[in-house]
Design an enzyme around this catalytic site. Structure first.
Site, PDB file in Angstrom:
ATOM      1  N   VAL A   1      28.758  40.997  48.314  1.00  0.00           N
ATOM      2  CA  VAL A   1      28.168  41.935  49.395  1.00  0.00           C
ATOM      3  C   VAL A   1      27.313  42.875  49.039  1.00  0.00           C
ATOM      4  CG1 VAL A   1      28.982  43.037  51.542  1.00  0.00           C
ATOM      5  CG2 VAL A   1      30.555  41.289  50.674  1.00  0.00           C
TER       6      VAL A   1
ATOM      7  N   ASP B   1      43.988  35.399  57.413  1.00  0.00           N
ATOM      8  CA  ASP B   1      43.894  35.996  56.234  1.00  0.00           C
ATOM      9  C   ASP B   1      43.856  37.392  56.566  1.00  0.00           C
ATOM     10  OD1 ASP B   1      41.860  35.735  53.170  1.00  0.00           O
ATOM     11  OD2 ASP B   1      44.115  36.030  53.678  1.00  0.00           O
TER      12      ASP B   1
END
Length: 800
Positions: free
Chosen positions: A586, A695
């Site tokens: 990222v 998640d």
């Protein structure tokens, strides 16, 4: 199996067992627990199943295909504490012998929407002998008659709550419309299917005053009439929730309601109540929701409501309230929704309202409000819906409204606004609906609106606008209805306006150039050069604005280019790297329009990365919420996949929990968990397609400038249709956060997310990871917290 005479526990839940249950199992006299739930077992149960098994404490056969009658001999298992026969196909009635089970704590005979239970007859009076009963669940059956009055004396609400769940309405005779001894029952009804016409009717009896320990009353969507008892607040001082919406009550709101000092929620929507809002409601210090819309209330809004500092939701719509909006509403720090629409309110909108930084929805439409919109409107950083339509608001639209970057719906229609549409509206990056129709707006439609990639609805009709209608970005989808009855708009043929005269514009430019050339040659040359440079830069920027992903699946919509991402992230430089994992990296980046973003680049060599990319695209295409990280656009080539996301300056919750130079106080942690809960509530209940995140953990909770939490990473999320309550998957979440059924059998549902949320909640306040080295053997984060339930101070993070 009858030779296993020392066997105490027989537990095979959540397998694929088929066939009938061997009768010999019930001959094992040592058995204490039989748990065969969530299998495919069929057949019936032996009537004398308890003859040889008097010690049995728990019988859980739920979620199978068992049929026949409930054994009449079940009452001989006198030690039974739990009976769960739910989600089967049993017929007949509940055996009276169950009343012999004096130690019974939980009886569940409910079914689900996959099949229809055929249990019938009346609820046996003998159940009132089960003095230890805590939960009685009888949903989705065909019971008739009334609820036995004696059941109301089963439990002391100070210690327990007896929940009666009956989703189909019972038939009550005219002479016994109410059972009057529910001193300790939390009464509620799920929505009745439209094919069921039996509903509670009549008025609320005085005998309800005998139920002084009630905590909540749900009487919504019935046929109740008459007035609310004047002493209801005196009778029920411990009430926390009063829900009477959708009836035909008339009269006034009783003054005695102010005696309900514990009241949190009051819902009296859509009644025939009249007179005024009692000033005594201001004494309900714990009140969080006040919904009295859709009545015939008159008079002014009392300032006493400003004493309700915990008030988060105030709905007074569709009444006949007059006067001004109390300026002290700006002092309600918890307010998130304020609905005052469809009344006869007048005078200026208090400037104090614009200081409510946590306000999400403000609806003041259909009143007689006057005055101008001040620049302070731009202070409402959290606002998602702002509706001021159908009023008498005048003046200019403040340019600072462009700072409302979470704004999704804006309606200023049918007012007296004048002047131009602010160019800054192009910064409303979340905007989906914009209605400025029926005003006196002039000037052109700003080309900056082409950058509003989520804009689906636009209406600027009935104004005095002129000039060319933009034709890029969302304007490609708009029709003539968006621009009707303006002064001199021009543009593409499908807008049904005159074509823009390019020749006249060229001639006008030549005339101006001639004048400048011969009158002010040096100045003219400079001005011309600057103008061409600015126009070229603007045109380049407009071409580089990312396009929307509202309705795309990967590969079907225009996206940002790889070259643009390289430029935005300094060639994915190390200095721009803000996160990495097995699926990719990222990077922080700045797009050509100045927007700071986070770019998630997928590692396509990692197995499942492509599936994760496709999953995030599918899930995120139709959801919008202030507590979810938004996908702005994407880049998708054969060998490169990336998502461009909102940038969260404060990083992840994990960083704030476990980095030594970061700190979260108790209130911050609480607010973060409320934000995460709001996101889950939206995903589970408010989306057109139910979304299970699968998640949930600290690294997937990101924090913005104001420490507002946003749930991220939908790479393994699942979409459930309205007919699905669960789904099976081979993709596992993170160990320690997964629900047991997810880890063992791959079954995911909304309950899986709720389990993960519970683990996350314990972790946030204890600052202990579920996989901490202290948790070994049978000791887990969950059992550790439970063991210290009487000494919470030992659980809470010591830094407090």
């Amino acid at each position: 199996m009858n030779h296993l005479q020392n066997l105490k526990v027989l537990s095979f839940p959540m397998n694929n067992l088929t066939g009938s249950i061997p009768a010999t199992i019930f001959n094992i006299s040592s058995l204490l627990n039989i748990s065969l739930s969530n299998n495919n077992l069929s057949g019936s149960l032996p009537m004398d199943m308890c003859y040889a098994n008097p010690k049995l404490k728990e019988l859980n056969l739920s979620s199978n295909h068992l049929s026949g009658k409930i054994p009449t001999g079940l009452g001989q298992c006198i030690k039974l504490q739990v009976i769960s026969l739910a989600y089967n196909d049993f017929t007949g009635s509940i055996p009276n012998g169950i009343g012999n089970l004096v130690e019974l704590q939980r009886l569940s005979l409910r079914n689900n929407s996959l099949t229809v239970n055929s249990l019938e007859g009346e609820i046996p009076f003998s159940l009132s002998q089960c003095r230890e009963l805590r939960v009685l669940s009888l949903s989705f059956n065909q019971f008739t008659g009334g609820i036995p009055q004696a059941i109301g004396s089963l439990s002391d609400l100070e210690n327990y709550i007896l929940v009666i769940q009956i989703d189909r309405a019972l038939s009550f005779s005219e002479s016994s419309q109410w059972s009057t001894s529910y001193n300790s029952i939390l009464m509620w009804r799920a929505p009745v299917p439209v094919t069921i016409i039996h509903k509670f009717r009549g008025s609320i009896p005085r005998e309800i005053g005998n139920s002084s320990k009630l905590e909540e009353i749900y009487l919504g969507t019935n046929s109740l009439i008459g007035s609310l008892p004047s002493s209801i607040g005196t009778w029920l001082p411990d009430l926390e929730g009063l829900f009477i919406a959708g009836n035909e009550f008339s009269g006034i709101i009783p003054m005695s309601i102010s005696n309900m000092s514990k009241l949190i929620k009051l819902d009296c929507i859509a009644q025939l109540l009249h007179w005024v809002i009692p000033t005594t409601l201001g004494r309900l210090k714990k009140l969080q929701r006040l919904h009295i819309a859709g009545n015939r209330l008159r008079g002014s809004i009392p300032n006493d409501l400003c004493h309700l500092k915990n008030l988060g939701y105030l709905h007074l719509s569709s009444n006949k309230l007059s006067g001004s909006i109390p300026s002290c509403f700006g002092d309600l720090p918890a307010l998130q929704e304020l609905f005052l629409d469809s009344n006869v309110l007048a005078f200026n909108i208090p400037t104090s309202l614009w200081s409510l930084r946590d306000l999400l929805v403000l609806n003041l439409s259909s009143n007689f409000l006057t005055g101008n919109l001040p620049p302070e409107v731009g202070n409402m950083k959290s606002i998602t819906t702002l509706d001021l339509s159908k009023n008498l608001v005048s003046g200019y639209i403040p340019s600072r409204m462009g700072k409302l970057q979470n704004l999704i719906t804006l309606s200023l229609s049918q007012n007296k606004l004048q002047g131009p549409i602010p160019v800054e509206f192009g910064d409303l990056v979340s905007l989906e609906s914009l209605d400025l129709s029926q005003n006196n707006l002039s000037g052109t439609i700003p080309k900056s609106l082409e950058a509003l990639i989520y804009l689906k609805y636009l209406n600027v009709s009935l104004n005095k606008l002129q000039g060319e209608i933009p034709n890029g970005g969302p304007f490609v989808k708009f029709t003539a209805e968006s621009f009707m009855f303006n002064e001199a708009l021009c543009g593409a043929p499908h807008f049904q306006v005159m074509a823009c005269d390019k020749n006249n514009r060229t001639q006008s430019w030549k005339t101006k150039s001639f004048i400048l050339k011969y009158i002010l040659l040096p100045v003219g040359s400079t001005v011309t050069l600057v103008v061409f440079i600015v126009l070229w830069i603007r045109r380049r920027d407009n071409m580089e604005i990312p396009t929307p992903i509202d309705s795309w699946l990967p590969g079907t919509h225009e996206k940002i280019s790889h070259q643009q991402l390289l430029y935005a992230t300094n060639d994915f430089g190390e200095d721009n790297l803000i996160g990495k994992g097995s699926q990719g990296m990222v990077y922080k980046g700045v797009l050509s329009n100045g927007l700071t973003v986070a770019t998630k680049v997928f590692n396509l060599e990692f197995q499942g990365a492509l599936r994760s990319f496709d999953s995030e695209c599918e899930v995120m295409q139709g959801i919008r919420h202030r507590n979810l990280v938004r996908i702005i656009t994407c880049c998708s080539n054969l060998d490169f996949k990336a998502l461009v996301l909102e940038y969260m300056p404060n990083g992840s919750l994990e960083k704030w929990l476990y980095s030594h130079n970061y700190f979260l106080d108790l209130i911050q942690r609480l607010n973060i968990m409320i934000d995460v809960a709001s996101a889950l509530e939206y995903l589970h209940h408010d989306c057109s397609t139910l979304v299970v995140h699968c998640d949930l953990k600290p690294s997937n909770v990101l924090l913005d400038d104001d420490m507002v939490a946003h749930v991220a990473d939908f790479g393994i999320a699942k979409l459930l249709t309205k007919t699905e309550s669960m789904q099976q998957t081979k993709t596992l979440g993170t160990i320690g956060y997964m629900a047991p059924e997810h880890g063992l059998d791959g079954i995911v549902s909304t309950k899986s997310d709720v389990y993960s949320y519970g683990i996350l909640l314990m972790e946030v306040f204890s600052r202990k990871k579920p996989m901490d080295e202290m948790f070994t053997g049978d000791l887990t984060l969950k059992t550790w917290v439970e063991s210290l339930s009487n000494s919470v101070i030992q659980v809470v993070d010591a830094i407090y």
